[in-house]
Structures are given as structure tokens and as C-alpha cells.
Design a protein around this motif. Structure first.
Motif, PDB file in Angstrom:
ATOM      1  N   GLN A 414      32.086  38.644  41.153  1.00  0.00           N
ATOM      2  CA  GLN A 414      32.095  37.555  40.636  1.00  0.00           C
ATOM      3  C   GLN A 414      33.038  38.631  39.453  1.00  0.00           C
ATOM      4  O   GLN A 414      33.103  39.791  39.823  1.00  0.00           O
ATOM      5  CB  GLN A 414      30.494  37.640  39.401  1.00  0.00           C
ATOM      6  CG  GLN A 414      29.399  36.561  40.427  1.00  0.00           C
ATOM      7  CD  GLN A 414      28.468  36.704  40.107  1.00  0.00           C
ATOM      8  OE1 GLN A 414      27.836  37.830  38.754  1.00  0.00           O
ATOM      9  NE2 GLN A 414      27.628  36.021  39.600  1.00  0.00           N
ATOM     10  N   VAL A 415      33.603  38.016  38.692  1.00  0.00           N
ATOM     11  CA  VAL A 415      34.148  38.333  37.793  1.00  0.00           C
ATOM     12  C   VAL A 415      34.009  38.615  36.231  1.00  0.00           C
ATOM     13  O   VAL A 415      33.348  37.668  36.173  1.00  0.00           O
ATOM     14  CB  VAL A 415      35.799  37.611  36.879  1.00  0.00           C
ATOM     15  CG1 VAL A 415      36.685  38.091  35.648  1.00  0.00           C
ATOM     16  CG2 VAL A 415      36.827  37.324  38.527  1.00  0.00           C
ATOM     17  N   ILE A 416      33.747  40.402  35.125  1.00  0.00           N
ATOM     18  CA  ILE A 416      33.458  40.637  34.337  1.00  0.00           C
ATOM     19  C   ILE A 416      33.859  41.310  33.891  1.00  0.00           C
ATOM     20  O   ILE A 416      33.921  40.450  32.435  1.00  0.00           O
ATOM     21  CB  ILE A 416      32.718  41.907  35.066  1.00  0.00           C
ATOM     22  CG1 ILE A 416      31.286  42.218  35.902  1.00  0.00           C
ATOM     23  CG2 ILE A 416      31.894  42.677  33.993  1.00  0.00           C
ATOM     24  CD1 ILE A 416      30.128  41.356  36.053  1.00  0.00           C
ATOM     25  N   ARG A 417      35.199  40.809  33.785  1.00  0.00           N
ATOM     26  CA  ARG A 417      36.418  40.972  32.705  1.00  0.00           C
ATOM     27  C   ARG A 417      37.739  41.016  33.601  1.00  0.00           C
ATOM     28  O   ARG A 417      37.905  41.729  34.279  1.00  0.00           O
ATOM     29  CB  ARG A 417      36.480  42.824  32.132  1.00  0.00           C
ATOM     30  CG  ARG A 417      37.382  42.529  31.658  1.00  0.00           C
ATOM     31  CD  ARG A 417      37.520  44.056  30.623  1.00  0.00           C
ATOM     32  NE  ARG A 417      38.861  44.050  29.905  1.00  0.00           N
ATOM     33  CZ  ARG A 417      39.029  45.593  29.909  1.00  0.00           C
ATOM     34  NH1 ARG A 417      38.113  46.758  29.912  1.00  0.00           N
ATOM     35  NH2 ARG A 417      39.740  45.992  28.664  1.00  0.00           N
ATOM     36  N   GLU A 418      38.555  40.393  32.973  1.00  0.00           N
ATOM     37  CA  GLU A 418      39.611  39.635  33.486  1.00  0.00           C
ATOM     38  C   GLU A 418      40.694  39.668  31.831  1.00  0.00           C
ATOM     39  O   GLU A 418      40.505  39.236  30.869  1.00  0.00           O
ATOM     40  CB  GLU A 418      40.105  38.959  34.163  1.00  0.00           C
ATOM     41  CG  GLU A 418      41.194  38.327  34.798  1.00  0.00           C
ATOM     42  CD  GLU A 418      41.332  37.535  35.914  1.00  0.00           C
ATOM     43  OE1 GLU A 418      41.995  37.268  36.247  1.00  0.00           O
ATOM     44  OE2 GLU A 418      40.441  36.284  36.001  1.00  0.00           O
ATOM     45  N   SER A 419      41.933  40.920  32.420  1.00  0.00           N
ATOM     46  CA  SER A 419      43.056  40.518  31.369  1.00  0.00           C
ATOM     47  C   SER A 419      43.753  41.045  31.951  1.00  0.00           C
ATOM     48  O   SER A 419      44.371  41.483  33.739  1.00  0.00           O
ATOM     49  CB  SER A 419      42.585  41.758  30.005  1.00  0.00           C
ATOM     50  OG  SER A 419      42.835  42.946  30.478  1.00  0.00           O
ATOM     51  N   ASP A 420      45.067  40.238  31.472  1.00  0.00           N
ATOM     52  CA  ASP A 420      46.483  41.282  31.834  1.00  0.00           C
ATOM     53  C   ASP A 420      46.438  42.529  31.780  1.00  0.00           C
ATOM     54  O   ASP A 420      46.552  43.472  31.894  1.00  0.00           O
ATOM     55  CB  ASP A 420      47.763  41.222  30.433  1.00  0.00           C
ATOM     56  CG  ASP A 420      47.731  39.714  30.248  1.00  0.00           C
ATOM     57  OD1 ASP A 420      47.588  38.941  31.150  1.00  0.00           O
ATOM     58  OD2 ASP A 420      48.451  39.370  29.678  1.00  0.00           O
ATOM     59  N   SER A 433      23.274  44.050  43.189  1.00  0.00           N
ATOM     60  CA  SER A 433      24.520  44.728  42.712  1.00  0.00           C
ATOM     61  C   SER A 433      25.052  45.723  44.286  1.00  0.00           C
ATOM     62  O   SER A 433      24.136  46.821  44.236  1.00  0.00           O
ATOM     63  CB  SER A 433      24.878  45.767  41.881  1.00  0.00           C
ATOM     64  OG  SER A 433      26.387  46.265  41.906  1.00  0.00           O
ATOM     65  N   THR A 434      26.045  44.899  44.869  1.00  0.00           N
ATOM     66  CA  THR A 434      26.315  45.907  46.023  1.00  0.00           C
ATOM     67  C   THR A 434      28.211  46.932  45.657  1.00  0.00           C
ATOM     68  O   THR A 434      27.775  48.084  46.538  1.00  0.00           O
ATOM     69  CB  THR A 434      26.360  44.950  47.499  1.00  0.00           C
ATOM     70  OG1 THR A 434      27.221  44.678  47.492  1.00  0.00           O
ATOM     71  CG2 THR A 434      25.193  44.468  48.120  1.00  0.00           C
ATOM     72  N   ALA A 435      28.331  46.693  44.823  1.00  0.00           N
ATOM     73  CA  ALA A 435      29.789  47.371  45.170  1.00  0.00           C
ATOM     74  C   ALA A 435      30.519  47.008  43.252  1.00  0.00           C
ATOM     75  O   ALA A 435      30.270  45.494  43.377  1.00  0.00           O
ATOM     76  CB  ALA A 435      30.938  46.590  46.150  1.00  0.00           C
ATOM     77  N   THR A 436      31.367  47.588  42.896  1.00  0.00           N
ATOM     78  CA  THR A 436      32.308  47.657  41.402  1.00  0.00           C
ATOM     79  C   THR A 436      33.203  47.253  42.474  1.00  0.00           C
ATOM     80  O   THR A 436      33.829  48.253  42.513  1.00  0.00           O
ATOM     81  CB  THR A 436      32.048  48.009  40.319  1.00  0.00           C
ATOM     82  OG1 THR A 436      31.696  49.396  40.684  1.00  0.00           O
ATOM     83  CG2 THR A 436      30.125  47.290  40.449  1.00  0.00           C
ATOM     84  N   LEU A 437      34.408  47.495  40.921  1.00  0.00           N
ATOM     85  CA  LEU A 437      35.752  47.040  41.564  1.00  0.00           C
ATOM     86  C   LEU A 437      36.324  47.258  40.499  1.00  0.00           C
ATOM     87  O   LEU A 437      36.013  46.040  39.553  1.00  0.00           O
ATOM     88  CB  LEU A 437      36.438  45.547  42.407  1.00  0.00           C
ATOM     89  CG  LEU A 437      37.885  46.087  43.356  1.00  0.00           C
ATOM     90  CD1 LEU A 437      38.020  46.769  43.977  1.00  0.00           C
ATOM     91  CD2 LEU A 437      37.707  44.687  43.837  1.00  0.00           C
ATOM     92  N   ARG A 438      37.597  47.621  40.146  1.00  0.00           N
ATOM     93  CA  ARG A 438      38.382  47.806  39.054  1.00  0.00           C
ATOM     94  C   ARG A 438      40.129  47.700  40.237  1.00  0.00           C
ATOM     95  O   ARG A 438      40.164  48.454  40.674  1.00  0.00           O
ATOM     96  CB  ARG A 438      38.136  49.227  38.168  1.00  0.00           C
ATOM     97  CG  ARG A 438      37.118  49.011  37.537  1.00  0.00           C
ATOM     98  CD  ARG A 438      36.478  50.241  36.290  1.00  0.00           C
ATOM     99  NE  ARG A 438      36.913  51.465  37.195  1.00  0.00           N
ATOM    100  CZ  ARG A 438      36.461  52.221  37.428  1.00  0.00           C
ATOM    101  NH1 ARG A 438      36.836  53.032  35.780  1.00  0.00           N
ATOM    102  NH2 ARG A 438      36.055  53.465  37.425  1.00  0.00           N
ATOM    103  N   VAL A 439      41.015  47.101  39.526  1.00  0.00           N
ATOM    104  CA  VAL A 439      42.500  46.907  39.559  1.00  0.00           C
ATOM    105  C   VAL A 439      42.671  46.729  38.796  1.00  0.00           C
ATOM    106  O   VAL A 439      42.814  46.374  37.545  1.00  0.00           O
ATOM    107  CB  VAL A 439      41.916  45.235  40.197  1.00  0.00           C
ATOM    108  CG1 VAL A 439      43.856  45.407  40.959  1.00  0.00           C
ATOM    109  CG2 VAL A 439      40.872  45.213  41.489  1.00  0.00           C
ATOM    110  N   GLY A 440      43.675  47.891  38.615  1.00  0.00           N
ATOM    111  CA  GLY A 440      45.340  47.778  37.543  1.00  0.00           C
ATOM    112  C   GLY A 440      44.196  48.894  36.436  1.00  0.00           C
ATOM    113  O   GLY A 440      43.233  49.920  36.616  1.00  0.00           O
TER     114      GLY A 440
END
Length: 445
Positions: A414-420, A433-440
Motif C-alpha cells: 500500500q502507498v503511504i505517501r507519494e510525491s515528486d 506489517s511485514t515490510a516498509t519501503l522508501r524510494v527516492g
């Protein structure tokens, strides 16, 4: 004395051994050269293992004159460690911190120089040399710790009944044995070893760097778009070379990343100029008369390149464990608390082990595993190893990716937060919750 007049200081990560140098900063994470440690934001993370600033401490150059003991005599029985990488040296350090007298012998197939292997996949673009990556020469580390180092030595047999390890330099008796052999690059028959570079140790990296230094702008095939393949492909491009990334999967890291993140990573790779051949399998690799190589895929494509780097994945070498009758399940099976193998006098850690059938090939747990082994050998209770999902950090500056936890099949992202330029996701399975992911990187406030 003002901050500007202070000498540059270094701080070491207690989890993985990375050294933060104030003079160099950490540009990939937004810290310009000259950033003082006090000025680093509290939420900054180690660029290799992902722990926070609180897990760093001041780094002081080691005093070689303070060696606790001379090297023990060759015939003296004690602890024997097989492997001169981060795992092997971590056990030697942990043991010596508890017991300054126990004889320790460390054998390694290489020179035993101490360096930080995760840095190999980002070192070319930083114009680093092999000597710059070495933190301490093997013989100096051995002298400082008071252990016996046998470099360029191979383990060829193991008798658990006699407690003897046969090596290319003779037979060593042991009271306790530690297997820290690491894992090797998986290499299928259609990729001949003599035509491929494997960047899994300093010698292999140094050989590749030497060949790349002969001519700029070489054409390089990287086979495999896993973590190492993705990191190396970007590093090679940033070093000025042309890269073709081969992978049998349609998207990179399919077992780790959700599709929308994998697509972002693929787009970042292509924007850098990496040619991606996805969903293809390499069928054959041939050497040409001019020292170039030709790769053929099963779907009929071919590419001619100057160098080939195999990054298909890692496999633990089963030979020694099986000769000794140790339980092996995708790695040397160990007790999850004591890290003993099926023989109570033999321990193992790092890339060569498996926990409940799952390989454990991450940097962050190694220091904790080494301390647990040293404590158990020394009879210290209550300091066993507790495994937790490590922080996974993909060292790709074009799209930094950090994962906490381990995703599982059937989990829902699931998307928690998305921005540019930034994406924060969470995977849940059965309401947990099994994993969290931060991209960028999130935009600055």
C-alpha cells in the motif's frame, strides 16, 4: 577552537564498519564534503546498512604496538577461523575483546587484508583504488590482535571426529572451528569462468578495475539485475562506461520490490544510459580473437562487449560442510541463537549460513553474530544471537531504495505517501506489517 579549525574526524558504524569521513561527507545522501558529524541530521542513515547516526562512534586509528600477545606457536590448539572477510575478522575481534589469551588461527584464500566489501559496488565511479579500500593489512591486523594468519591458504578437508582441518599448508587441530567462508557468485555452465568477472571480493574487483583503466568508455555486459547487478551497472555507467544489463526477469528485483517501484528503478537505469535487455536469458558466451566477448540470448539477440560481469546471485559452497557431515540447507545450517552447526564444536556465520533454510546474506547482522559466537565459546550466558529482518539498502544514487523488514509472498503493498521523487510504501500480510519501503528522497521542507 572553532569548528572550521578542527581537524577532520572519522566515525565508524558499529553495525557494519563503514567509516564516515567529515572531509569527504556523503554526497549520495545529501551531505556535502566538509559536513561535521554534529551537523548531520538525526534521521540520516548509514549508506551501507541503514542504521542511524546514533550507531556511529568516533574512529581512532589502531595502535599496532598494543598487540595483546605474540602469535601463538603453530602446534598450539585453539580456535581456527576459516575465512578472511568481514565475518572472519569480526569473530577474531569479538573473541579477542573477551579473551586475550586463547590461541586464534585465521586461514584465508586471499591476503587477508581488511576492507569493506559493500563498497566494491560503488568504488569505480568514486575513482578509488584497491589500496585505498584496504583499511588494514592482514598481517598488521593479525599482529594487533595477537593471532596467527595463514594467507593464501585453502581448506581442503575437515574431520569432526579428530577435530582437524586439512589445509594446503598442512593439518590444523582445533578446539573450536568457525566457518566464515562467505558465498560465491553463481555461475551457470553457459558463462565460462575465464570470460567473466565476479566482483565478490577485492581481488576480483581489482582485476576488473585494472582492465577498465586500460581504456575509457568500454562496453560492459552485466548479467543479472539483482541488488549487486543494479548497483554495479550504475557504478560502471557513472565511471564512464557503456553498460548492457541482461536479466531473465521482466523487472529488476522481482522478489523484493513491488512492480511500481521496480518500474521506477528500470526507468532510472535507462535515463542514466544503461541498455536494458529484460526478460531474456543468456544462452552462450564466447571469447573473440580481439579479446572481446560475444553474448547470445535464447531469443536470438547478441551483443559484443569488452567485459562481462556475472551478478546472477550468490551460492554457499557446500563441499567442506558436506565432507564433514554438517547439515546443509541452502547454506550451513546453524542454531539460531548460538550459531553452532550440527557439530557443537563448529560455528558458522555470514553469507555461508542458513537459518531455518533461509540464507542470511546481509552485512548488518555479522557483527552481532560474531559477538554471539565469541560469547558462547567463552561461556558467557545471555548474549545469544537474535535474528531480525535486516535493513536492505540499494546503493543506486539515481533512485535510492531502503527497505525495513522482509516482504513475503501474498503480502499486499500500500502507498503511504507519494510525491515528486519520493514514494513510501508498506506491505501487510494477515493484518501485520511485514515490510516498509522508501524510494527516492523526500523534498526538503
Amino acid at each position: 577552537m572553532s569548528q572550521t579549525s578542527l581537524p577532520w574526524r572519522q566515525y565508524i558504524c558499529r553495525a557494519c564498519g563503514l567509516i564516515y569521513d567529515e572531509a569527504e561527507g556523503d554526497p549520495d545522501s545529501g551531505l556535502a564534503p566538509g559536513t561535521r558529524f554534529e551537523d548531520i541530521p538525526d534521521d540520516w542513515e548509514c549508506p551501507l546498512c541503514g542504521v542511524t547516526k546514533l550507531d556511529f562512534e568516533a574512529y581512532v586509528e589502531r595502535d599496532l604496538s598494543a598487540a595483546p600477545n605474540a602469535a601463538p606457536p603453530a602446534a598450539e590448539t585453539g580456535v581456527v577461523i576459516v575465512g578472511g572477510g568481514l565475518s572472519g575478522w569480526s569473530v577474531a575481534e569479538a573473541l579477542r575483546a573477551i579473551d586475550r589469551q586463547v590461541p586464534i588461527t585465521l586461514i584465508t584464500a586471499c591476503s587477508g587484508d581488511v576492507y569493506h566489501k559493500p563498497e566494491l559496488s560503488v568504488a569505480l565511479s568514486r575513482r578509488q583504488t584497491a589500496s585505498a579500500l584496504v583499511r588494514e593489512r592482514g598481517q598488521e591486523a593479525a599482529r594487533r590482535l595477537g593471532i596467527r594468519l595463514l594467507p593464501h591458504t585453502f581448506a581442503v578437508g575437515l574431520s569432526t571426529a579428530l577435530r582437524q582441518l586439512r589445509t594446503t599448508r598442512g593439518t590444523l587441530a582445533y578446539t573450536r572451528l568457525v566457518l566464515a567462508q562467505g558465498a560465491g557468485v553463481a555461475l551457470p555452465a553457459n558463462l565460462p569462468a575465464e570470460l567473466c568477472w565476479r566482483v565478490n571480493h577485492l581481488d576480483g574487483w581489482s582485476g576488473l578495475r585494472t582492465r577498465l583503466a586500460e581504456r575509457s568508455g568500454q562496453r560492459i555486459a552485466v548479467v543479472g539485475a539483482g541488488m549487486i547487478g543494479c548497483e554495479l551497472a550504475e557504478d560502471l555507467v557513472r565511471a564512464g562506461h557503456q553498460v548492457i544489463l541482461f536479466d531473465r526477469h521482466a523487472l529488476p528485483l522481482p522478489d523484493l520490490l513491488p512492480d511500481q517501484v521496480a518500474r521506477r528503478l528500470r526507468a532510472a537505469q535507462q535515463e542514466l544510459g544503461i541498455e536494458v535487455l529484460a526478460g531474456v536469458e543468456v544462452a552462450a558466451l564466447y571469447g573473440l580473437d580481439d579479446n572481446r566477448k560475444r553474448l547470445l540470448t535464447r531469443c536470438g539477440q547478441q551483443r559484443v562487449v569488452d567485459q562481462v560481469v556475472a551478478a546472477i546471485g550468490l551460492v554457499a559452497e557446500p563441499r567442506l560442510a558436506r565432507l564433514a557431515g554438517l547439515t546443509f540447507d541452502r547454506g550451513i545450517a546453524v542454531n539460531p541463537v548460538t550459531l553452532q552447526t550440527s557439530d557443537p564444536h563448529i560455528y558458522a556465520l555470514g553469507d555461508c549460513i542458513s537459518l531455518a533454510g533461509a540464507p542470511c546474506r546481509f552485512i548488518e547482522p555479522i557483527a552481532r553474530q560474531a559477538r554471539a559466537i565469541a560469547a558462547h565459546m567463552s561461556g558467557i550466558e545471555g548474549q545469544g544471537y537474535t535474528h531480525s529482518a535486516p535493513i536492505i539498502r540499494l546503493k543506486t544514487p539515481s533512485l535510492p531504495i531502503v527497505m525495513h523488514g522482509m516482504p513475503c509472498a501474498g503480502g499486499v503493498w500500500q502507498v503511504i505517501r507519494e510525491s515528486d521523487g519520493f514514494l513510501h510504501m508498506e506491505q501487510q500480510f494477515n493484518g501485520q506489517s511485514t515490510a516498509t519501503l522508501r524510494v527516492g528522497r523526500p523534498a526538503a521542507a
